[in-house]
Design a protein around this motif. Structure first.
Motif, mmCIF file in Angstrom:
data_model
loop_
_atom_site.group_PDB
_atom_site.id
_atom_site.type_symbol
_atom_site.label_atom_id
_atom_site.label_comp_id
_atom_site.label_asym_id
_atom_site.label_seq_id
_atom_site.Cartn_x
_atom_site.Cartn_y
_atom_site.Cartn_z
ATOM 1 N N CYS A 1 7.756 5.488 1.478
ATOM 2 C CA CYS A 1 7.250 5.800 2.817
ATOM 3 C C CYS A 1 8.414 6.149 3.731
ATOM 4 O O CYS A 1 9.380 5.380 3.832
ATOM 5 C CB CYS A 1 6.490 4.606 3.383
ATOM 6 N N GLY A 2 8.323 7.306 4.383
ATOM 7 C CA GLY A 2 9.316 7.706 5.364
ATOM 8 C C GLY A 2 10.681 7.940 4.755
ATOM 9 O O GLY A 2 10.848 8.072 3.538
ATOM 10 N N ARG A 3 11.692 8.001 5.615
ATOM 11 C CA ARG A 3 13.077 8.202 5.168
ATOM 12 C C ARG A 3 13.730 6.895 4.772
ATOM 13 O O ARG A 3 14.602 6.866 3.909
ATOM 14 C CB ARG A 3 13.894 8.850 6.284
ATOM 15 N N THR A 4 13.337 5.811 5.444
ATOM 16 C CA THR A 4 13.970 4.520 5.189
ATOM 17 C C THR A 4 12.964 3.418 4.887
ATOM 18 O O THR A 4 13.341 2.376 4.373
ATOM 19 C CB THR A 4 14.800 4.084 6.401
ATOM 20 N N GLY A 5 11.697 3.644 5.238
ATOM 21 C CA GLY A 5 10.697 2.594 5.136
ATOM 22 C C GLY A 5 10.593 1.762 6.397
ATOM 23 O O GLY A 5 9.717 0.901 6.504
ATOM 24 N N ALA A 6 11.501 2.006 7.349
ATOM 25 C CA ALA A 6 11.477 1.248 8.599
ATOM 26 C C ALA A 6 10.634 1.923 9.673
ATOM 27 O O ALA A 6 10.429 1.352 10.744
ATOM 28 C CB ALA A 6 12.904 1.059 9.114
ATOM 29 N N GLU A 7 10.151 3.139 9.406
ATOM 30 C CA GLU A 7 9.354 3.858 10.397
ATOM 31 C C GLU A 7 8.061 3.096 10.716
ATOM 32 O O GLU A 7 7.557 2.322 9.894
ATOM 33 C CB GLU A 7 9.009 5.253 9.875
ATOM 34 N N ALA A 8 7.537 3.356 11.904
ATOM 35 C CA ALA A 8 6.341 2.636 12.359
ATOM 36 C C ALA A 8 5.176 2.822 11.393
ATOM 37 O O ALA A 8 4.426 1.874 11.125
ATOM 38 C CB ALA A 8 5.961 3.111 13.759
ATOM 39 N N MET A 9 5.026 4.037 10.852
ATOM 40 C CA MET A 9 3.889 4.276 9.958
ATOM 41 C C MET A 9 3.993 3.448 8.682
ATOM 42 O O MET A 9 2.991 3.202 8.009
ATOM 43 C CB MET A 9 3.772 5.759 9.597
ATOM 44 N N CYS A 10 5.211 3.016 8.334
ATOM 45 C CA CYS A 10 5.417 2.237 7.107
ATOM 46 C C CYS A 10 5.216 0.743 7.340
ATOM 47 O O CYS A 10 5.334 -0.051 6.386
ATOM 48 C CB CYS A 10 6.806 2.496 6.542
ATOM 49 N N GLN A 11 4.968 0.370 8.586
ATOM 50 C CA GLN A 11 4.781 -1.045 8.912
ATOM 51 C C GLN A 11 3.307 -1.389 9.167
ATOM 52 O O GLN A 11 2.955 -2.565 9.235
ATOM 53 C CB GLN A 11 5.585 -1.414 10.163
ATOM 54 N N GLY A 12 2.471 -0.365 9.318
ATOM 55 C CA GLY A 12 1.106 -0.594 9.746
ATOM 56 C C GLY A 12 0.147 -0.947 8.621
ATOM 57 O O GLY A 12 0.464 -0.870 7.425
ATOM 58 N N ALA A 13 -1.064 -1.311 9.016
ATOM 59 C CA ALA A 13 -2.093 -1.741 8.072
ATOM 60 C C ALA A 13 -2.496 -0.620 7.117
ATOM 61 O O ALA A 13 -2.812 -0.885 5.947
ATOM 62 C CB ALA A 13 -3.313 -2.251 8.838
ATOM 63 N N ASP A 14 -2.500 0.636 7.612
ATOM 64 C CA ASP A 14 -2.913 1.744 6.748
ATOM 65 C C ASP A 14 -1.988 1.872 5.536
ATOM 66 O O ASP A 14 -2.451 2.037 4.403
ATOM 67 C CB ASP A 14 -2.901 3.065 7.529
ATOM 68 N N PHE A 15 -0.673 1.801 5.780
ATOM 69 C CA PHE A 15 0.263 1.912 4.664
ATOM 70 C C PHE A 15 0.155 0.714 3.730
ATOM 71 O O PHE A 15 0.150 0.864 2.504
ATOM 72 C CB PHE A 15 1.702 2.055 5.170
ATOM 73 N N HIS A 16 0.054 -0.480 4.279
ATOM 74 C CA HIS A 16 -0.037 -1.665 3.418
ATOM 75 C C HIS A 16 -1.299 -1.619 2.551
ATOM 76 O O HIS A 16 -1.274 -2.008 1.373
ATOM 77 C CB HIS A 16 0.000 -2.937 4.265
ATOM 78 N N ARG A 17 -2.397 -1.130 3.130
ATOM 79 C CA ARG A 17 -3.627 -0.999 2.339
ATOM 80 C C ARG A 17 -3.453 0.048 1.237
ATOM 81 O O ARG A 17 -3.839 -0.172 0.084
ATOM 82 C CB ARG A 17 -4.788 -0.605 3.250
ATOM 83 N N THR A 18 -2.851 1.185 1.593
ATOM 84 C CA THR A 18 -2.651 2.254 0.616
ATOM 85 C C THR A 18 -1.716 1.806 -0.501
ATOM 86 O O THR A 18 -1.941 2.102 -1.678
ATOM 87 C CB THR A 18 -2.091 3.508 1.307
ATOM 88 N N LYS A 19 -0.667 1.079 -0.136
ATOM 89 C CA LYS A 19 0.279 0.582 -1.145
ATOM 90 C C LYS A 19 -0.397 -0.412 -2.080
ATOM 91 O O LYS A 19 -0.162 -0.382 -3.291
ATOM 92 C CB LYS A 19 1.495 -0.049 -0.465
ATOM 93 N N ALA A 20 -1.235 -1.274 -1.550
ATOM 94 C CA ALA A 20 -1.943 -2.238 -2.399
ATOM 95 C C ALA A 20 -2.845 -1.514 -3.400
ATOM 96 O O ALA A 20 -2.877 -1.859 -4.589
ATOM 97 C CB ALA A 20 -2.766 -3.191 -1.531
ATOM 98 N N ALA A 21 -3.568 -0.507 -2.914
ATOM 99 C CA ALA A 21 -4.424 0.266 -3.818
ATOM 100 C C ALA A 21 -3.580 0.976 -4.875
ATOM 101 O O ALA A 21 -3.941 1.040 -6.055
ATOM 102 C CB ALA A 21 -5.248 1.275 -3.020
ATOM 103 N N HIS B 1 9.913 -14.018 1.639
ATOM 104 C CA HIS B 1 8.974 -14.031 0.512
ATOM 105 C C HIS B 1 7.520 -14.152 0.959
ATOM 106 O O HIS B 1 6.654 -14.506 0.157
ATOM 107 C CB HIS B 1 9.301 -15.162 -0.482
ATOM 108 N N GLU B 2 7.237 -13.840 2.237
ATOM 109 C CA GLU B 2 5.842 -13.823 2.663
ATOM 110 C C GLU B 2 5.139 -12.641 1.983
ATOM 111 O O GLU B 2 5.642 -11.521 2.010
ATOM 112 C CB GLU B 2 5.722 -13.730 4.185
ATOM 113 N N PRO B 3 4.012 -12.869 1.322
ATOM 114 C CA PRO B 3 3.385 -11.811 0.523
ATOM 115 C C PRO B 3 2.698 -10.755 1.376
ATOM 116 O O PRO B 3 1.998 -11.063 2.336
ATOM 117 C CB PRO B 3 2.368 -12.562 -0.332
ATOM 118 N N TYR B 4 2.924 -9.480 1.028
ATOM 119 C CA TYR B 4 2.166 -8.375 1.588
ATOM 120 C C TYR B 4 0.905 -8.190 0.744
ATOM 121 O O TYR B 4 0.805 -8.727 -0.376
ATOM 122 C CB TYR B 4 2.997 -7.094 1.575
ATOM 123 N N PRO B 5 -0.089 -7.421 1.225
ATOM 124 C CA PRO B 5 -1.287 -7.188 0.407
ATOM 125 C C PRO B 5 -0.959 -6.641 -0.975
ATOM 126 O O PRO B 5 -1.638 -6.975 -1.963
ATOM 127 C CB PRO B 5 -2.084 -6.181 1.239
#
Length: 523
Positions: free
Chosen positions: A376-396, A431-435
């Motif tokens: 996600c993004g150039r570094t992964g630190a971008e706002a779009m890489c922190q939001g619920a949409d990306f976390h849901r897409t990554k889990a899928a 170590h807090e788990p992401y989706p």
């Protein structure tokens, strides 16, 4: 990560050999391997798969190990169109009638900077494979003939911990000391011909040392992304880079020469260990290259096989990343693969590799995707890489790429990584788990020991796989376009769970969407 477009432009201007190469090899049947390869891949793909992928911008950036990788991102301010998705058959991984003893499929993680707690968190998620990068020859033997095994103290602790947990460890062996470098100044580069025996002796001693208790390393990966030319990476780059841009097979024959000396010594040290070709980057599809893209590097494995390297390795490690393109969407335009056509790019790359191995008469080599991830993004630190949409897409995506790997006949799918790169992390700093961590745990639990049966083609615009495990039938289903659809199952299942482990009513009528679901029937 550093963008290296300039170096690529220089190489293209230098007139590198294109992708339409004439194949000729005494190690292959009399039929034209290029034609046979194309035929094999066409036989496993629907004609509808020629649907043009969504328009995605392409840049070249470094991978977590420092090599060039094509990324895809939606044009700024523009939604990526979603074409009607075709049904794509799954490739048959081996020739009919060939008996193959493959390691059973399992999911895994790379732990490039691994603490004991990291390993515990990974194994608690069901990671059976653990990839450890790396045992560095340059650090152990900076002076020819003088081993400094103390330089591997931290690595040895990692290996002991992994063995104690019963993990299947892949140990990457890499970096060339200055006195053995074929390209001076390039730690990542090939070994001088007259120093191959020295490298073979080093690996022999390493296998004696680390394949025995308390380390128990069974899988040995020689190099990491060798299919990269040294001109594309910094002089002190510790990864890559055995590629030869001027060679039609990008220097694969040089790697084969190394295998011919090193593999017999590995097997002399321990005949039970497995040898993996170092994780191939496979930058783009050489049979259907993107416009203006030179895909010669993806011929690297062919160079190994043309030079008689096939008998000197047991499996092929490769890397398959997709790129986040908005909610529930991803793709890799270098392989003409998008979420609404083929699904995860591991399918396209695995089919290509299976076809190459088959065309050279060695279909029984196992495959492991040793770096899987959704970037996600150039570094992964971008706002779009922190939001619920990306976390849901990554889990899928975690659930889908593991299922696709099993369906394509792979022995493993190794996520890069627990702590992540460019948004791929499964857990946070504490170590807090992401989706995606829970999706990994569910996938590892349900797919371990499962056997792929068929692709599910009954439902339009649905990607589905059927597996069996201990006599129980299980489906994984997701809509290719991310839209919700109601389907009728063939019979009442005993359980339905989404990719995050949430139980759904076990009814014949099922609503599916962008989040994959597991459907299980009684044995």
């Amino acid at each position: 990560m550093r963008v290296i477009k300039t170096l690529l432009s220089v190489l293209l201007l230098a007139g590198l050999v294109g992708c339409n190469l004439v194949w000729k090899s005494p190690a292959t049947p009399t039929t034209n391997p290029q034609r046979a390869l194309a035929t094999l891949i066409e036989a496993t793909s629907s004609a509808e798969n020629e649907t043009e992928a969504p328009s995605l911008t392409q840049t070249v950036e470094e991978t977590p190990t420092g090599e060039a990788l094509a990324s895809v991102e939606p044009p700024e301010g523009e939604e990526t169109p979603v074409p009607e998705a075709p049904t794509v058959p799954i490739a048959t991984p081996t020739l009919p009638g060939v008996a193959v003893d493959l390691p059973p499929f399992d999911a895994g993680m790379e732990l490039n900077v691994m603490s004991t707690r990291d390993l515990e968190v990974a194994l608690q998620a069901g990671a059976h494979w653990v990839r450890v990068n790396a045992l560095n020859w340059a650090d152990i033997e900076p002076t020819e003939g003088a081993r400094n095994w103390a330089a591997a103290n931290a690595l040895e602790q990692q290996l002991r911990t992994a063995a104690a947990w019963g993990a299947k460890t892949i140990l990457v062996v890499r970096t060339t000391p200055a006195w053995a470098q074929a390209v001076p100044g390039m730690r990542c580069g090939a070994v001088k011909v007259d120093k191959l025996a020295a490298f073979a002796q080093f690996v022999y001693e390493a296998v004696l040392r680390y394949s025995a208790p308390p380390y128990q390393v069974e899988y040995w990966e020689l190099g990491n992304e060798p299919d990269v030319d040294p001109a594309l990476v910094p002089p002190d780059n510790p990864f890559g880079c055995w590629g030869v841009a001027s060679d039609p097979q990008y220097g694969g024959s040089i790697y084969a020469d190394m295998l011919k000396q090193v593999a017999p010594r590995i097997r002399a040290a321990n005949p039970n260990v497995k040898i993996l070709v170092g994780g191939l980057l496979l930058d783009c599809d050489p049979l259907n290259p993107p416009t203006g893209k030179n895909c010669t590097p993806s011929r690297y494995l062919e160079g190994i096989l043309r030079n008689g390297g096939g008998e000197f390795f047991d499996g092929v490690s490769f890397h398959a990343y997709d790129y986040y393109a908005g909610p529930d969407r991803y793709g890799n335009s270098n392989w003409n693969s998008t979420s609404d056509t083929l699904g995860p790019v591991v399918s396209a790359k695995a089919r290509f590799l299976h076809a190459v191995l088959t065309s050279y008469g060695v279909p029984d080599k196992f495959l492991v995707n040793t770096e899987a991830g959704l970037l996600c993004g150039r570094t992964g630190a971008e706002a779009m890489c922190q939001g619920a949409d990306f976390h849901r897409t990554k889990a899928a995506y975690v659930a889908l790429t593991n299922a696709a790997a099993l369906a394509e006949g792979l022995s493993g799918s190794v996520w890069y990584s627990l702590k992540g790169w460019r948004g791929t992390a499964l857990v946070g700093p504490r170590h807090e788990p992401y989706p995606a961590y829970e999706a990994f745990r569910q996938s590892a639990m349900r797919l371990s020991g499962a056997v792929f049966s068929r692709q599910i083609t009954e439902y339009p615009s649905v990607l589905g796989y059927e597996f069996t495990r201990e006599g129980q039938k299980m489906w994984l289903l997701v809509t290719l376009d991310g839209q919700s659809r109601v389907i009728q199952l063939p019979s009442v299942p005993v359980s339905i769970y989404d990719a995050l482990g949430n139980a759904l009513p076990p009814l014949v009528e099922l609503t599916i969407g962008a989040m994959p679901v597991y459907v299980e029937w009684a044995p």
